[in-house]
Motif scaffolding. Structure first.
Motif, mmCIF file in Angstrom:
data_model
loop_
_atom_site.group_PDB
_atom_site.id
_atom_site.type_symbol
_atom_site.label_atom_id
_atom_site.label_comp_id
_atom_site.label_asym_id
_atom_site.label_seq_id
_atom_site.Cartn_x
_atom_site.Cartn_y
_atom_site.Cartn_z
ATOM 1 N N LYS A 278 3.910 17.565 15.100
ATOM 2 C CA LYS A 278 3.417 18.114 13.732
ATOM 3 C C LYS A 278 4.028 17.448 12.267
ATOM 4 C CE LYS A 278 1.379 21.975 11.032
ATOM 5 N NZ LYS A 278 1.414 23.465 11.059
ATOM 6 N N MET A 279 5.356 17.612 12.225
ATOM 7 C CA MET A 279 6.112 16.959 11.384
ATOM 8 C C MET A 279 5.996 15.525 11.099
ATOM 9 S SD MET A 279 8.353 18.760 9.334
ATOM 10 C CE MET A 279 9.070 19.854 9.953
ATOM 11 N N LEU A 280 6.088 14.766 12.229
ATOM 12 C CA LEU A 280 6.087 13.344 12.237
ATOM 13 C C LEU A 280 4.659 12.794 11.952
ATOM 14 C CD1 LEU A 280 7.714 10.701 12.598
ATOM 15 C CD2 LEU A 280 7.173 10.974 15.141
ATOM 16 N N ASN A 281 3.745 13.437 12.423
ATOM 17 C CA ASN A 281 2.302 13.147 11.716
ATOM 18 C C ASN A 281 2.124 13.434 10.465
ATOM 19 O OD1 ASN A 281 1.076 12.087 14.233
ATOM 20 N ND2 ASN A 281 0.670 14.274 15.134
ATOM 21 N N GLU A 282 2.378 14.540 9.791
ATOM 22 C CA GLU A 282 2.502 14.731 8.282
ATOM 23 C C GLU A 282 2.946 13.715 7.545
ATOM 24 O OE1 GLU A 282 0.778 17.017 6.561
ATOM 25 O OE2 GLU A 282 -0.098 18.000 8.460
ATOM 26 N N MET A 283 4.326 13.520 8.016
ATOM 27 C CA MET A 283 5.240 12.412 7.197
ATOM 28 C C MET A 283 4.423 11.167 7.442
ATOM 29 S SD MET A 283 9.130 13.232 8.116
ATOM 30 C CE MET A 283 9.588 14.870 7.844
ATOM 31 N N LEU A 284 3.983 10.477 8.493
ATOM 32 C CA LEU A 284 3.422 9.466 8.716
ATOM 33 C C LEU A 284 1.959 9.031 8.005
ATOM 34 C CD1 LEU A 284 3.985 8.724 12.541
ATOM 35 C CD2 LEU A 284 5.036 7.407 10.581
ATOM 36 N N SER A 285 1.294 10.389 7.821
ATOM 37 C CA SER A 285 0.089 10.477 7.010
ATOM 38 C C SER A 285 0.396 10.171 5.803
ATOM 39 C CB SER A 285 -0.689 11.817 7.358
ATOM 40 O OG SER A 285 -1.149 11.740 8.541
ATOM 41 N N HIS A 286 1.353 10.988 5.012
ATOM 42 C CA HIS A 286 1.812 10.785 3.836
ATOM 43 C C HIS A 286 2.272 9.301 3.336
ATOM 44 C CE1 HIS A 286 2.603 12.515 -0.087
ATOM 45 N NE2 HIS A 286 3.722 12.429 -0.379
ATOM 46 N N LEU A 287 2.815 8.715 4.190
ATOM 47 C CA LEU A 287 3.459 7.302 4.015
ATOM 48 C C LEU A 287 2.229 6.161 4.170
ATOM 49 C CD1 LEU A 287 6.602 7.403 6.145
ATOM 50 C CD2 LEU A 287 6.719 7.000 3.733
ATOM 51 N N GLU A 288 1.281 6.593 5.032
ATOM 52 C CA GLU A 288 0.159 5.668 5.138
ATOM 53 C C GLU A 288 -0.726 5.716 3.851
ATOM 54 O OE1 GLU A 288 -0.672 6.132 9.701
ATOM 55 O OE2 GLU A 288 -1.364 7.425 8.610
ATOM 56 N N ARG A 289 -0.605 6.808 3.119
ATOM 57 C CA ARG A 289 -1.652 6.835 1.870
ATOM 58 C C ARG A 289 -1.025 5.960 0.774
ATOM 59 N NH1 ARG A 289 -2.520 12.544 3.800
ATOM 60 N NH2 ARG A 289 -0.611 13.182 3.047
ATOM 61 N N GLN A 290 0.113 5.906 0.756
ATOM 62 C CA GLN A 290 0.759 4.790 -0.346
ATOM 63 C C GLN A 290 1.962 4.008 0.602
ATOM 64 O OE1 GLN A 290 1.885 6.129 -4.358
ATOM 65 N NE2 GLN A 290 0.446 7.935 -4.002
ATOM 66 N N PRO A 291 1.669 3.028 1.336
ATOM 67 C CA PRO A 291 2.520 2.370 2.095
ATOM 68 C C PRO A 291 3.458 1.610 1.065
ATOM 69 C CG PRO A 291 0.441 1.499 2.390
ATOM 70 C CD PRO A 291 0.459 2.866 1.966
ATOM 71 N N ARG A 292 2.970 1.324 -0.076
ATOM 72 C CA ARG A 292 3.795 0.332 -0.996
ATOM 73 C C ARG A 292 4.555 1.080 -1.901
ATOM 74 N NH1 ARG A 292 -0.673 -4.141 -2.609
ATOM 75 N NH2 ARG A 292 -1.034 -5.053 -0.153
ATOM 76 N N ASN A 293 4.648 2.379 -1.940
ATOM 77 C CA ASN A 293 5.423 3.044 -2.761
ATOM 78 C C ASN A 293 6.902 3.212 -2.307
ATOM 79 O OD1 ASN A 293 6.940 5.535 -3.881
ATOM 80 N ND2 ASN A 293 5.064 6.506 -4.262
ATOM 81 N N LYS A 294 7.630 2.469 -3.134
ATOM 82 C CA LYS A 294 8.979 2.064 -2.741
ATOM 83 C C LYS A 294 9.795 3.408 -2.554
ATOM 84 C CE LYS A 294 13.258 -0.330 -4.586
ATOM 85 N NZ LYS A 294 13.613 -1.191 -5.721
ATOM 86 N N GLU A 295 9.947 4.323 -3.557
ATOM 87 C CA GLU A 295 10.655 5.535 -3.535
ATOM 88 C C GLU A 295 10.439 6.389 -2.373
ATOM 89 O OE1 GLU A 295 9.055 4.347 -6.086
ATOM 90 O OE2 GLU A 295 10.864 3.660 -7.256
#
Length: 447
Positions: A278-295
């Motif tokens: 669950k944790m890894l999927n939630e994090m990957l989903s958040h990263l996939e929404r803005q993969p170019r967000n550097k911070e």
């Protein structure tokens, strides 16, 4: 009261008055203009806590807030100079020493009631620990006052804000974080019953500032207690972390650190825990929404190692989401991202040996390209060293499968040095790697 006891108590009061006056004078000399967005005056909030008739509890709350300004980057507290923050920290330490000379027996009893051995608690922490069960519930209620009004389903935000300005919750969150971070292992575990409810209240708050301090407190808790000391709160805490992964970007790094720290603490012996999934999927989903967000990506890449190690070989099931992000980040504009994603790639490969995945050939091609692109990078040597390390690992683990993927790059003049490394001129330490036989015997389904 005996004459000596009366004299000692008087000395304590005189010390408290002197220290309060010293801080008050410094506070009065400090210019203060509330931020335009502020809902309260921090200076006006502090002044009553430092009056001549104030209590040790009030003094402790004032020192906690002033001392917090050196730990955080907050618009509300940015006006507090370092010398005033240092004065508050030193003053509370001095008062703690005097307090023990007067009320040592009382303090010993109070600390012992919490299950702590006074002989093992540093003297400068004993007053703070005695105050902990009294002050933390007060801070919890102050945070809760401006939380969402669950009873008003139409306008929770306005209902919460109308009752109490959110600034008071923000200050309480800073004070709470300061108290928590002053206590470490093995003493903090005995205080979980006060820390966890208040931290949960903070991370459930709508204000990112309050939420962030709650997450910082949870991260500190995860580094300074044993898993058993969390008691029945384990699942509640992990659920709160999951619920906040998609929170505002300004607290993303705090959420990531707290989530991964607590996952590593509570689930380290169970790589198939549903919480890892669950944790890894939630994090990957958040990263996939803005993969170019550097911070966002840098904060995650800096903290994710222990999560990857906890998941272990089960990472194979996440390749289809991990590698597309990694491949994109390998061409980021900043060197920091490239170096971090290469290090994470190495960790993933070391844990999984990548099996017979279709990502092998694509990864080899991608690394060859990034190696050549590094010629124009400031950190080209470090980037290339990381790429070489990954390719040596692939060569060791994949054998002929790697050779077939690398064959097309053998004659590339821009990869001459890399080819020499892969030919054996440079060796990578692979002592910590599992054997391919042990990997194959694990029963994990290939991707």
């Amino acid at each position: 009261m005996s004459e000596s006891s009366s004299s000692s108590s008087s000395t304590l009061q005189e010390t408290l008055l002197r220290l309060s006056n010293s801080i008050t004078s410094s506070l009065a000399a400090t210019s203060y203009t509330p931020p335009k967005t502020a809902t309260i005056s921090v200076k006006a909030f502090l002044e009553p806590l430092l009056t001549p008739t104030n209590s040790i509890k009030d003094f402790a709350l004032a020192c906690a807030l002033l001392s917090s300004s050196t730990l955080i980057n907050s618009e509300l507290l940015s006006w507090i100079p370092n010398h005033l923050s240092s004065l508050a920290s030193a003053s509370f330490f001095e008062l703690s020493q005097i307090y023990l000379t007067v009320f040592n027996n009382r303090n010993t009893e109070k600390v012992a009631e919490l299950g702590l051995d006074c002989d093992l608690v540093p003297p400068e922490k004993r007053l703070l620990i005695e105050l902990f069960p009294e002050l933390v519930p007060i801070l919890k209620e102050r945070i809760k006052e401006s939380s969402f009004d669950k009873s008003d389903e139409f306008d929770e935000f306005s209902a919460a804000s109308a009752r109490v300005p959110v600034g008071f919750a923000i200050l309480a969150a800073y004070q709470f974080r300061w108290f928590v971070t002053q206590v470490d292992y093995p003493h903090l575990g005995k205080l979980c019953g006060w820390v966890i409810p208040c931290a949960l209240t903070a991370v459930d708050h709508w204000s990112p500032e309050v939420k962030g301090q709650g997450m910082v407190s949870f991260a500190h808790l995860g580094k300074n207690v044993d898993a058993a000391e969390l008691g029945g709160f384990e699942d509640v805490i992990l659920d709160a972390c999951c619920q906040n992964i998609a929170a505002d970007d300004e607290v993303w790094d705090c959420v990531v650190e707290a989530s991964i720290t607590l996952m590593s603490l509570t689930q380290k012996s169970n790589p198939r825990s549903p919480w890892f999934e669950k944790m890894l999927n939630e994090m990957l989903s958040h990263l996939e929404r803005q993969p170019r967000n550097k911070e966002r990506r840098i904060a995650w890449l800096k903290s994710v190692d222990s999560l990857l190690n906890g998941v272990g070989l089960v990472l194979l099931a996440h390749f289809r989401r991990i590698f597309p992000l990694f491949f994109q980040w390998m061409h980021a504009d900043d060197d920091d991202t490239i170096i971090l994603v290469l290090k994470c790639t190495y960790v993933v490969l070391r844990l999984t040996w990548i099996r017979n995945s279709p990502y092998v050939a694509r990864l080899v091609d991608k690394l060859a390209l990034v190696y050549k692109e590094a010629a124009l990078r400031k950190a080209r040597e470090e980037i290339r060293a990381n790429i070489t390390q990954i390719l040596v690992l692939l060569q060791e683990s994949k054998g002929q499968h790697f050779n077939l993927a690398w064959d097309k790059h053998q004659t590339d003049p821009d990869l001459t040095n890399l080819n020499l490394s892969l030919s054996g001129n440079y060796k990578c330490n692979l002592d910590s790697l599992p054997s391919e036989n042990s990997t194959q015997s694990s029963g994990i389904v290939q991707t």
